[in-house]
Scaffold this active site. Structure first.
Site, PDB file in Angstrom:
ATOM      1  N   ARG A 137       0.829  -1.190   0.000  1.00 41.63           N
ATOM      2  CA  ARG A 137       0.000   0.000   0.000  1.00 41.63           C
ATOM      3  C   ARG A 137       0.870   1.249   0.000  1.00 41.63           C
ATOM      4  O   ARG A 137       0.558   2.239  -0.677  1.00 41.63           O
ATOM      5  CB  ARG A 137      -0.939  -0.006   1.216  1.00 41.63           C
ATOM      6  CG  ARG A 137      -2.081  -1.002   1.092  1.00 41.63           C
ATOM      7  CD  ARG A 137      -2.990  -0.914   2.285  1.00 41.63           C
ATOM      8  NE  ARG A 137      -3.472   0.441   2.479  1.00 41.63           N
ATOM      9  CZ  ARG A 137      -3.872   0.901   3.669  1.00 41.63           C
ATOM     10  NH1 ARG A 137      -3.830   0.118   4.729  1.00 41.63           N
ATOM     11  NH2 ARG A 137      -4.297   2.124   3.782  1.00 41.63           N
ATOM     12  N   HIS A 193      -5.514   8.980  11.511  1.00 46.96           N
ATOM     13  CA  HIS A 193      -5.077   7.577  11.567  1.00 46.96           C
ATOM     14  C   HIS A 193      -3.613   7.420  11.177  1.00 46.96           C
ATOM     15  O   HIS A 193      -3.198   6.360  10.726  1.00 46.96           O
ATOM     16  CB  HIS A 193      -5.963   6.714  10.652  1.00 46.96           C
ATOM     17  CG  HIS A 193      -7.388   6.692  11.093  1.00 46.96           C
ATOM     18  ND1 HIS A 193      -8.418   6.299  10.254  1.00 46.96           N
ATOM     19  CD2 HIS A 193      -7.974   7.016  12.274  1.00 46.96           C
ATOM     20  CE1 HIS A 193      -9.571   6.387  10.915  1.00 46.96           C
ATOM     21  NE2 HIS A 193      -9.329   6.821  12.140  1.00 46.96           N
ATOM     22  N   CYS A 195       9.813   2.160  15.077  1.00 47.80           N
ATOM     23  CA  CYS A 195      10.366   1.007  15.790  1.00 47.80           C
ATOM     24  C   CYS A 195       9.378   0.536  16.852  1.00 47.80           C
ATOM     25  O   CYS A 195       8.851   1.346  17.622  1.00 47.80           O
ATOM     26  CB  CYS A 195      11.685   1.423  16.453  1.00 47.80           C
ATOM     27  SG  CYS A 195      12.356   0.187  17.570  1.00 47.80           S
ATOM     28  N   SER A 250     -17.306   6.156   4.540  1.00 44.31           N
ATOM     29  CA  SER A 250     -18.504   5.344   4.835  1.00 44.31           C
ATOM     30  C   SER A 250     -19.021   5.641   6.235  1.00 44.31           C
ATOM     31  O   SER A 250     -20.050   5.129   6.647  1.00 44.31           O
ATOM     32  CB  SER A 250     -18.155   3.855   4.715  1.00 44.31           C
ATOM     33  OG  SER A 250     -17.093   3.543   5.622  1.00 44.31           O
TER      34      SER A 250
HETATM   35  C1  BV8 Z   1     -10.125   3.789  19.079  1.00 45.78           C
HETATM   36  C2  BV8 Z   1      -5.557   2.095   9.684  1.00 45.78           C
HETATM   37  C3  BV8 Z   1     -10.033   3.664  21.429  1.00 45.78           C
HETATM   38  C4  BV8 Z   1      -4.670   2.696   8.699  1.00 45.78           C
HETATM   39  C5  BV8 Z   1      -7.872   2.396  10.219  1.00 45.78           C
HETATM   40  C6  BV8 Z   1     -16.774   3.965  19.281  1.00 45.78           C
HETATM   41  C7  BV8 Z   1     -15.838   4.853  19.800  1.00 45.78           C
HETATM   42  C8  BV8 Z   1     -14.481   4.574  19.717  1.00 45.78           C
HETATM   43  C9  BV8 Z   1     -14.034   3.400  19.092  1.00 45.78           C
HETATM   44  C10 BV8 Z   1     -14.957   2.534  18.566  1.00 45.78           C
HETATM   45  C11 BV8 Z   1     -16.312   2.807  18.665  1.00 45.78           C
HETATM   46  N1  BV8 Z   1     -16.972   1.779  18.080  1.00 45.78           N
HETATM   47  C12 BV8 Z   1     -16.071   0.886  17.617  1.00 45.78           C
HETATM   48  C13 BV8 Z   1     -14.838   1.313  17.902  1.00 45.78           C
HETATM   49  C14 BV8 Z   1     -13.604   0.592  17.561  1.00 45.78           C
HETATM   50  C15 BV8 Z   1     -13.044   0.983  16.195  1.00 45.78           C
HETATM   51  C16 BV8 Z   1     -14.091   1.163  15.138  1.00 45.78           C
HETATM   52  O1  BV8 Z   1     -14.458   2.285  14.805  1.00 45.78           O
HETATM   53  N2  BV8 Z   1     -14.573   0.053  14.580  1.00 45.78           N
HETATM   54  C17 BV8 Z   1     -15.573   0.157  13.523  1.00 45.78           C
HETATM   55  C18 BV8 Z   1     -15.131  -0.658  12.313  1.00 45.78           C
HETATM   56  C19 BV8 Z   1     -16.882  -0.323  14.101  1.00 45.78           C
HETATM   57  N3  BV8 Z   1     -12.267   2.198  16.318  1.00 45.78           N
HETATM   58  C20 BV8 Z   1     -10.977   2.095  16.674  1.00 45.78           C
HETATM   59  O2  BV8 Z   1     -10.432   1.050  16.977  1.00 45.78           O
HETATM   60  C21 BV8 Z   1     -10.173   3.394  16.726  1.00 45.78           C
HETATM   61  N4  BV8 Z   1      -9.488   3.433  17.962  1.00 45.78           N
HETATM   62  O3  BV8 Z   1     -11.209   4.243  19.102  1.00 45.78           O
HETATM   63  O4  BV8 Z   1      -9.371   3.542  20.178  1.00 45.78           O
HETATM   64  C22 BV8 Z   1      -8.971   3.515  22.445  1.00 45.78           C
HETATM   65  C23 BV8 Z   1      -8.786   4.545  23.360  1.00 45.78           C
HETATM   66  C24 BV8 Z   1      -7.816   4.388  24.327  1.00 45.78           C
HETATM   67  C25 BV8 Z   1      -7.011   3.228  24.368  1.00 45.78           C
HETATM   68  C26 BV8 Z   1      -7.199   2.220  23.419  1.00 45.78           C
HETATM   69  C27 BV8 Z   1      -8.183   2.356  22.450  1.00 45.78           C
HETATM   70  C28 BV8 Z   1      -9.105   3.389  15.626  1.00 45.78           C
HETATM   71  C29 BV8 Z   1      -9.736   3.517  14.274  1.00 45.78           C
HETATM   72  C30 BV8 Z   1      -8.639   3.592  13.191  1.00 45.78           C
HETATM   73  C31 BV8 Z   1      -8.508   2.246  12.563  1.00 45.78           C
HETATM   74  N5  BV8 Z   1      -7.552   2.305  11.469  1.00 45.78           N
HETATM   75  N6  BV8 Z   1      -6.938   2.335   9.297  1.00 45.78           N
HETATM   76  C32 BV8 Z   1      -4.906   2.054   7.375  1.00 45.78           C
HETATM   77  O5  BV8 Z   1      -4.732   0.824   7.259  1.00 45.78           O
HETATM   78  O6  BV8 Z   1      -5.270   2.807   6.454  1.00 45.78           O
HETATM   79  S1  BV8 Z   1      -9.477   2.640   9.777  1.00 45.78           S
HETATM   80  C33 BV8 Z   1      -9.688   2.523   8.098  1.00 45.78           C
HETATM   81  O7  BV8 Z   1     -11.086   2.805   7.897  1.00 45.78           O
HETATM   82  C34 BV8 Z   1      -8.948   3.570   7.298  1.00 45.78           C
HETATM   83  O8  BV8 Z   1      -8.215   4.500   8.078  1.00 45.78           O
HETATM   84  C35 BV8 Z   1     -10.101   4.309   6.609  1.00 45.78           C
HETATM   85  O9  BV8 Z   1      -9.808   5.594   6.339  1.00 45.78           O
HETATM   86  C36 BV8 Z   1     -11.136   4.177   7.667  1.00 45.78           C
HETATM   87  C37 BV8 Z   1     -12.531   4.572   7.319  1.00 45.78           C
HETATM   88  O10 BV8 Z   1     -12.854   4.023   6.072  1.00 45.78           O
HETATM   89  P1  BV8 Z   1     -13.245   5.077   4.939  1.00 45.78           P
HETATM   90  O11 BV8 Z   1     -12.146   6.061   4.796  1.00 45.78           O
HETATM   91  O12 BV8 Z   1     -14.597   5.617   5.236  1.00 45.78           O
HETATM   92  O13 BV8 Z   1     -13.226   4.166   3.658  1.00 45.78           O
HETATM   93  P2  BV8 Z   1     -14.386   3.181   3.165  1.00 45.78           P
HETATM   94  O14 BV8 Z   1     -13.815   2.317   2.097  1.00 45.78           O
HETATM   95  O15 BV8 Z   1     -15.041   2.555   4.351  1.00 45.78           O
HETATM   96  O16 BV8 Z   1     -15.472   4.166   2.514  1.00 45.78           O
HETATM   97  C38 BV8 Z   1     -15.137   4.879   1.331  1.00 45.78           C
HETATM   98  C39 BV8 Z   1     -16.361   5.707   0.984  1.00 45.78           C
HETATM   99  O17 BV8 Z   1     -16.033   6.529  -0.127  1.00 45.78           O
HETATM  100  C40 BV8 Z   1     -17.571   4.874   0.584  1.00 45.78           C
HETATM  101  O18 BV8 Z   1     -18.704   5.324   1.309  1.00 45.78           O
HETATM  102  C41 BV8 Z   1     -17.731   5.163  -0.919  1.00 45.78           C
HETATM  103  O19 BV8 Z   1     -19.096   5.222  -1.299  1.00 45.78           O
HETATM  104  C42 BV8 Z   1     -17.109   6.520  -1.021  1.00 45.78           C
HETATM  105  N7  BV8 Z   1     -16.547   6.842  -2.334  1.00 45.78           N
HETATM  106  C43 BV8 Z   1     -16.004   6.005  -3.264  1.00 45.78           C
HETATM  107  N8  BV8 Z   1     -15.565   6.740  -4.328  1.00 45.78           N
HETATM  108  C44 BV8 Z   1     -15.827   8.050  -4.040  1.00 45.78           C
HETATM  109  C45 BV8 Z   1     -16.440   8.119  -2.778  1.00 45.78           C
HETATM  110  N9  BV8 Z   1     -16.818   9.287  -2.213  1.00 45.78           N
HETATM  111  C46 BV8 Z   1     -16.591  10.417  -2.903  1.00 45.78           C
HETATM  112  N10 BV8 Z   1     -16.000  10.433  -4.125  1.00 45.78           N
HETATM  113  C47 BV8 Z   1     -15.618   9.278  -4.718  1.00 45.78           C
HETATM  114  N11 BV8 Z   1     -15.043   9.304  -5.936  1.00 45.78           N
END
Ligand code: BV8
Length: 264
Positions: A83, A136, A144, A208
């Protein structure tokens, strides 16, 4: 007279958004993988047709968590290095470029644009945006696992997987991104809450809106009185909550927004 095409359905909400941005001092834009889709970078949760979406090829739980890295550092390092090279080869698209122009436009009028990005590809920076909060982390820097010291690997693929850390004999290099279950950087969180609370206009672009806490910043801005909008061809959990939903690609809407703001 040839029949003229009807205006696109997103033109009326675009005009409303342009009027709000023209009157705004502070604008905040949350971006996700969708704004980089037009740069050829796969999204994470693409719709059925988008088989290139990253998560369809890989299960997030198997790659984007500290446990996955601990269990299989070679596979996780290979995926992120693949990536990383893709991000380096990609170019900013008209959506990124329009946001850089919008930042310049607002600052000239004494206002500000803050980009809260979930993306790790650094395409906003390469498009010229300066006020970018990386919620993120980023994929171009690695750190490291023992000392936390970071470095920027050269632009070619790693020589071996996983990469040993140059900073500690027992360390490995991991991408400087936030994995699921890891907290967001405190400084980024603070900056995001402050920007959302001060926003006159909050735009959610290309996400999303399922990952927290990033997806929650729109509600913070709405509660503080911001005009909220979403730019996404697909509906999301935010679509029914925003003041204006524009169901079209970012690379179409954001340049059209700048055209609306340009002096006539
Ligand atoms: C945390 C890593 C706490 C880097 C990623 C409530 C509160 C807090 C946490 C949670 C909660 N509920 C659940 C959680 C846990 C979790 C979470 O959210 N889970 C989800 C799945 C339910 N959250 C976490 O773990 C976060 N940490 O809260 O920690 C904590 C506190 C103290 C101590 C310990 C812990 C950490 C979240 C970060 C995770 N890392 N990525 C990488 O690999 O890239 S997340 C990953 O998803 C990417 O970063 C990405 O950016 C992110 C979101 O996805 P999107 O960007 O939205 O991409 P997606 O494909 O989903 O959607 C694309 C959209 O674009 C679509 O809708 C499509 O229609 C649209 N599209 C397509 N083409 C176009 C377009 N739009 C416009 N124009 C176009 N041309």
């Amino acid at each position: 007279m040839p029949p003229t095409d009807p205006p696109p359905p997103w033109l009326p909400p675009l005009r409303r958004l342009a009027a709000k941005v023209a009157a705004a001092r502070h604008v905040v834009v949350l971006t996700g993988a969708g704004i980089s889709a037009e740069s050829g970078l796969a999204t994470f949760r693409g719709n059925e047709r988008d088989m290139a979406s990253l998560w369809k090829s890989f299960d997030p739980a198997s790659l984007a968590t500290p446990e996955a890295f601990h269990r299989d550092p070679e596979t996780v390092t290979r995926w992120y290095d693949w990536r990383r090279l893709g991000c380096l080869a990609a170019q900013p698209n008209p959506g990124h470029t329009a946001l850089a122009a919008l930042e310049h436009h607002l600052e000239r009028a004494g206002g500000s644009l803050t980009i809260l990005t979930q993306n790790v590809d650094r395409l906003h920076h390469r498009a010229g945006s300066r006020n970018v909060v990386e919620l993120h982390g980023d994929i171009l820097n690695w750190r490291c696992t023992v000392t936390g010291r970071t470095l920027t690997p050269p632009d070619q693929a790693f020589e071996r997987f996983p990469m040993p850390s140059p900073f500690h004999p027992h360390g490995l290099l991991r991408p400087n991104v936030v994995w699921f279950g890891e907290p967001l950087p405190e400084e980024a969180l603070q900056a995001a809450f402050q920007a959302a609370n001060q926003a006159d206009v909050f735009m959610s672009v290309g996400t999303s809106a399922v990952v927290q806490p990033a997806a929650g910043f729109l509600q913070v801005a709405a509660a503080a009185g911001a005009f909220t909008t979403e730019i996404n061809p697909q509906a999301t959990p935010l679509t029914s909550t925003v003041d204006a939903a524009l169901a079209a690609p970012a690379g179409v809407i954001l340049p059209a927004l700048m055209a609306q703001l340009a002096p006539h």
